[in-house]
Design a protein around this motif. Structure first.
Motif, PDB file in Angstrom:
ATOM      1  N   ILE A  21      13.757  82.987 -24.982  1.00 30.50           N
ATOM      2  CA  ILE A  21      13.982  83.789 -26.182  1.00 30.50           C
ATOM      3  C   ILE A  21      14.717  85.081 -25.827  1.00 30.50           C
ATOM      4  CG2 ILE A  21      12.860  84.938 -28.129  1.00 30.50           C
ATOM      5  CD1 ILE A  21      10.498  83.058 -27.767  1.00 30.50           C
ATOM      6  N   PRO A  22      15.803  85.404 -26.525  1.00 26.59           N
ATOM      7  CA  PRO A  22      16.511  86.665 -26.246  1.00 26.59           C
ATOM      8  C   PRO A  22      15.678  87.873 -26.654  1.00 26.59           C
ATOM      9  CG  PRO A  22      17.402  85.621 -28.209  1.00 26.59           C
ATOM     10  CD  PRO A  22      16.433  84.641 -27.612  1.00 26.59           C
ATOM     11  N   LEU A  35       4.820  76.663 -34.073  1.00 29.54           N
ATOM     12  CA  LEU A  35       3.595  75.980 -33.660  1.00 29.54           C
ATOM     13  C   LEU A  35       3.361  74.805 -34.590  1.00 29.54           C
ATOM     14  CD1 LEU A  35       1.229  79.078 -33.170  1.00 29.54           C
ATOM     15  CD2 LEU A  35       2.895  78.134 -31.564  1.00 29.54           C
ATOM     16  N   THR A  36       3.199  73.621 -34.004  1.00 28.12           N
ATOM     17  CA  THR A  36       2.953  72.421 -34.794  1.00 28.12           C
ATOM     18  C   THR A  36       1.706  71.733 -34.264  1.00 28.12           C
ATOM     19  OG1 THR A  36       5.337  72.132 -35.153  1.00 28.12           O
ATOM     20  CG2 THR A  36       3.908  70.253 -35.627  1.00 28.12           C
ATOM     21  N   ALA A  37       0.691  71.601 -35.118  1.00 27.43           N
ATOM     22  CA  ALA A  37      -0.576  70.973 -34.736  1.00 27.43           C
ATOM     23  C   ALA A  37      -0.673  69.609 -35.391  1.00 27.43           C
ATOM     24  CB  ALA A  37      -1.743  71.851 -35.160  1.00 27.43           C
ATOM     25  N   ALA A  38      -0.887  68.585 -34.568  1.00 29.07           N
ATOM     26  CA  ALA A  38      -1.016  67.218 -35.089  1.00 29.07           C
ATOM     27  C   ALA A  38      -1.533  66.315 -33.980  1.00 29.07           C
ATOM     28  CB  ALA A  38       0.323  66.698 -35.607  1.00 29.07           C
ATOM     29  N   ASP A  39      -2.384  65.345 -34.362  1.00 24.94           N
ATOM     30  CA  ASP A  39      -2.832  64.299 -33.433  1.00 24.94           C
ATOM     31  C   ASP A  39      -3.424  64.865 -32.144  1.00 24.94           C
ATOM     32  OD1 ASP A  39      -1.870  62.443 -35.267  1.00 24.94           O
ATOM     33  OD2 ASP A  39       0.122  62.456 -34.358  1.00 24.94           O
ATOM     34  N   ASP A  40      -4.296  65.834 -32.263  1.00 26.73           N
ATOM     35  CA  ASP A  40      -4.983  66.421 -31.102  1.00 26.73           C
ATOM     36  C   ASP A  40      -4.029  67.067 -30.102  1.00 26.73           C
ATOM     37  OD1 ASP A  40      -7.505  65.754 -32.031  1.00 26.73           O
ATOM     38  OD2 ASP A  40      -7.402  63.742 -31.163  1.00 26.73           O
ATOM     39  N   THR A  41      -2.903  67.534 -30.581  1.00 19.24           N
ATOM     40  CA  THR A  41      -1.969  68.267 -29.725  1.00 19.24           C
ATOM     41  C   THR A  41      -1.415  69.465 -30.480  1.00 19.24           C
ATOM     42  OG1 THR A  41      -0.023  66.983 -30.396  1.00 19.24           O
ATOM     43  CG2 THR A  41      -1.264  66.187 -28.471  1.00 19.24           C
ATOM     44  N   LEU A  42      -1.011  70.464 -29.717  1.00 17.28           N
ATOM     45  CA  LEU A  42      -0.290  71.610 -30.257  1.00 17.28           C
ATOM     46  C   LEU A  42       1.036  71.712 -29.522  1.00 17.28           C
ATOM     47  CD1 LEU A  42      -0.066  74.239 -31.943  1.00 17.28           C
ATOM     48  CD2 LEU A  42      -1.147  75.435 -30.024  1.00 17.28           C
ATOM     49  N   THR A  43       2.116  71.732 -30.271  1.00 17.17           N
ATOM     50  CA  THR A  43       3.449  71.871 -29.679  1.00 17.17           C
ATOM     51  C   THR A  43       3.966  73.276 -29.966  1.00 17.17           C
ATOM     52  OG1 THR A  43       3.952  69.518 -29.941  1.00 17.17           O
ATOM     53  CG2 THR A  43       5.815  71.018 -29.660  1.00 17.17           C
ATOM     54  N   VAL A  44       4.376  73.957 -28.917  1.00 16.84           N
ATOM     55  CA  VAL A  44       4.986  75.278 -29.015  1.00 16.84           C
ATOM     56  C   VAL A  44       6.474  75.090 -28.745  1.00 16.84           C
ATOM     57  CG1 VAL A  44       4.956  77.663 -28.209  1.00 16.84           C
ATOM     58  CG2 VAL A  44       2.864  76.302 -28.133  1.00 16.84           C
ATOM     59  N   ALA A  45       7.327  75.514 -29.670  1.00 21.84           N
ATOM     60  CA  ALA A  45       8.755  75.229 -29.536  1.00 21.84           C
ATOM     61  C   ALA A  45       9.589  76.437 -29.910  1.00 21.84           C
ATOM     62  CB  ALA A  45       9.134  74.031 -30.400  1.00 21.84           C
ATOM     63  N   TYR A  46      10.774  76.489 -29.313  1.00 21.69           N
ATOM     64  CA  TYR A  46      11.772  77.502 -29.656  1.00 21.69           C
ATOM     65  C   TYR A  46      13.113  76.803 -29.761  1.00 21.69           C
ATOM     66  CZ  TYR A  46      15.275  81.130 -29.129  1.00 21.69           C
ATOM     67  OH  TYR A  46      16.372  81.934 -29.320  1.00 21.69           O
ATOM     68  N   SER A  47      13.941  77.251 -30.701  1.00 18.57           N
ATOM     69  CA  SER A  47      15.250  76.635 -30.866  1.00 18.57           C
ATOM     70  C   SER A  47      16.283  77.678 -31.243  1.00 18.57           C
ATOM     71  CB  SER A  47      15.195  75.559 -31.954  1.00 18.57           C
ATOM     72  OG  SER A  47      16.444  74.903 -32.083  1.00 18.57           O
ATOM     73  N   SER A  48      17.465  77.547 -30.660  1.00 17.14           N
ATOM     74  CA  SER A  48      18.603  78.400 -30.992  1.00 17.14           C
ATOM     75  C   SER A  48      19.861  77.550 -30.900  1.00 17.14           C
ATOM     76  CB  SER A  48      18.692  79.588 -30.026  1.00 17.14           C
ATOM     77  OG  SER A  48      19.087  79.152 -28.735  1.00 17.14           O
ATOM     78  N   LEU A  49      21.003  78.175 -31.120  1.00 10.60           N
ATOM     79  CA  LEU A  49      22.258  77.439 -30.984  1.00 10.60           C
ATOM     80  C   LEU A  49      22.529  77.055 -29.542  1.00 10.60           C
ATOM     81  CD1 LEU A  49      24.548  79.522 -33.379  1.00 10.60           C
ATOM     82  CD2 LEU A  49      23.460  77.311 -33.836  1.00 10.60           C
ATOM     83  N   GLU A  50      21.918  77.785 -28.601  1.00 14.67           N
ATOM     84  CA  GLU A  50      22.177  77.561 -27.181  1.00 14.67           C
ATOM     85  C   GLU A  50      21.255  76.510 -26.576  1.00 14.67           C
ATOM     86  OE1 GLU A  50      24.654  79.253 -25.611  1.00 14.67           O
ATOM     87  OE2 GLU A  50      25.146  80.177 -27.531  1.00 14.67           O
ATOM     88  N   VAL A  51      19.960  76.619 -26.897  1.00 10.13           N
ATOM     89  CA  VAL A  51      18.978  75.800 -26.199  1.00 10.13           C
ATOM     90  C   VAL A  51      17.748  75.628 -27.069  1.00 10.13           C
ATOM     91  CG1 VAL A  51      17.885  77.785 -25.080  1.00 10.13           C
ATOM     92  CG2 VAL A  51      17.715  75.529 -23.998  1.00 10.13           C
ATOM     93  N   SER A  52      17.051  74.544 -26.885  1.00  9.88           N
ATOM     94  CA  SER A  52      15.733  74.375 -27.481  1.00  9.88           C
ATOM     95  C   SER A  52      14.764  73.989 -26.379  1.00  9.88           C
ATOM     96  CB  SER A  52      15.739  73.308 -28.574  1.00  9.88           C
ATOM     97  OG  SER A  52      15.817  72.012 -27.997  1.00  9.88           O
TER      98      SER A  52
END
Length: 371
Positions: A21-22, A35-52
């Motif tokens: 993250i800049p 943050l996305t919670a589903a199916d006994d998991t938590l996904t932490v994500a970041y997205s930009s034009l450069e990279v996800s």
């Protein structure tokens, strides 16, 4: 959204995501994690034009859903919490984190306006995690992140070569090249990945058995355990044709113990100021390491060395550049030489070295004037 998760695992995931993250952006969502919670998991994500980038951790999900938060603040708070179970609740009013007697509230960001995460491209092949991590670390010193006019110098090129994968980086003053074995399972092209992002994911890749790579014409993906990174490609056609910089023939080769040479450079390096160079004066049975053109102090370190091909050879280098090339080598190192003004090739003293490091010497004005 409501869930429970272990602090240590989530803090590690958030810290890794925060590296992508800049520090500044025009919109708050450009600095946010999803943050996305589903199916006994938590996904932490970041997205930009450069990279996800995304990390998935195990969680006790009570209510599924998603929420967005300032990425760096989220990582800082998690890193400061005690190593206990953390309860996270997310709604349109923001995100609440409770860990023991500690509770924090993060102001809301619109999770539903968060940019869609790019899909991991079709896999091209796989490499051993520890081998991949070492290879990226070996070539990383030659990446140049500072030249805005030539962003391709900030990349690491991954190029399939049969059952081997070639990693290369260059800042125009040196070229670092590493071959590693890989198993190709799909289509693969030569790809130039942003160096910093690749270095970040490689730092944790060593803890995984296998790293899966996707090398496509549109984007590149790296999957290491529960961590995924998909990045835009730098223009590989603008990457310097560094392969042609490697001399076809050499006039001489100096061979010595790499640890002795590293120690000698560090000792003599204490005399250097600014951009002063280190000089290697090589004879058939020894090498003298000394500071080049130092007017305040003198010093020499002599080590055993074998010189083949010529009777003597003097050459000078930027000491940091030379030490970077010696760092991945164990045992004996060979330095292939042409002239005092042309690149030298540093590699392990074996028949087929997998790591090669081409470095341009520093020209001595006195020799240049006499030439």
């Amino acid at each position: 959204m409501k869930l429970q998760v272990e602090q240590a695992e989530l803090a590690d995931a958030a810290r890794w995501i925060a590296r992508h993250i800049p520090n500044k952006a025009a919109e708050p969502t450009d600095l946010a994690v999803l943050l996305t919670a589903a199916d006994d998991t938590l996904t932490v994500a970041y997205s930009s034009l450069e990279v996800s980038a995304s990390v998935t951790v195990e969680a006790n999900v009570i209510d599924g859903g998603k929420a967005a938060a300032s990425g760096k603040i989220f990582a800082d708070i998690l890193g400061a919490l005690p190593q206990v179970q953390v309860e996270i609740s997310g709604s349109e009013n923001g995100i609440d984190l409770v860990a023991g007697l500690n509770d924090f509230h993060l102001n809301p960001l619109d999770a539903y306006s968060y940019p869609s995460l790019p899909v991991m491209p079709a896999l091209s092949g796989s490499v051993a995690g520890d081998v991949f991590a070492t290879a990226v670390a070996n070539v990383a010193p030659a990446v140049d992140y500072a030249i805005a006019a030539m962003p391709e110098l900030g990349g690491i090129r991954l190029q399939p070569a049969g059952d081997r994968l070639q990693l290369m980086a260059t800042d125009r003053y040196r070229v670092a090249l590493q071959y590693i074995p890989w198993q190709q399972t799909g289509d693969a092209v030569s790809a130039l990945l942003p160096g910093q992002g690749l270095v970040d994911i490689a730092k944790t890749a060593g803890a995984t058995d296998v790293v899966e790579l996707a090398l496509t014409a549109g984007s590149a993906g790296v999957q290491a355990g529960n961590r995924t990174s998909v990045s835009r490609l730098l223009p590989v056609d603008k990457f310097p044709n560094a392969d042609r910089a490697f001399p076809k023939e050499y006039t001489g080769t100096a061979t010595c113990d790499v640890e002795q040479l590293r120690d000698a450079i560090r000792r003599v390096g204490l005399l250097l100021e600014g951009h002063q160079a280190i000089e290697l004066s090589i004879q058939p049975d020894h090498m003298v390491v000394q500071a080049l053109r130092n007017t305040k102090a003198t010093g020499k370190a002599r080590i055993e060395c074998r010189l083949d091909g010529v009777d003597s050879f003097d050459i000078a280098f930027n000491p940091r550049f030379l030490l970077d090339g010696l760092a991945p080598i164990d045992g004996d190192v060979a330095i292939d030489l042409t002239t005092y003004a042309k690149p030298a090739l540093v590699h392990a003293a074996v028949d087929e070295p997998t790591f090669q490091y081409l470095v341009i010497p520093v020209r001595d004005p006195a020799k240049a004037a006499a030439a």
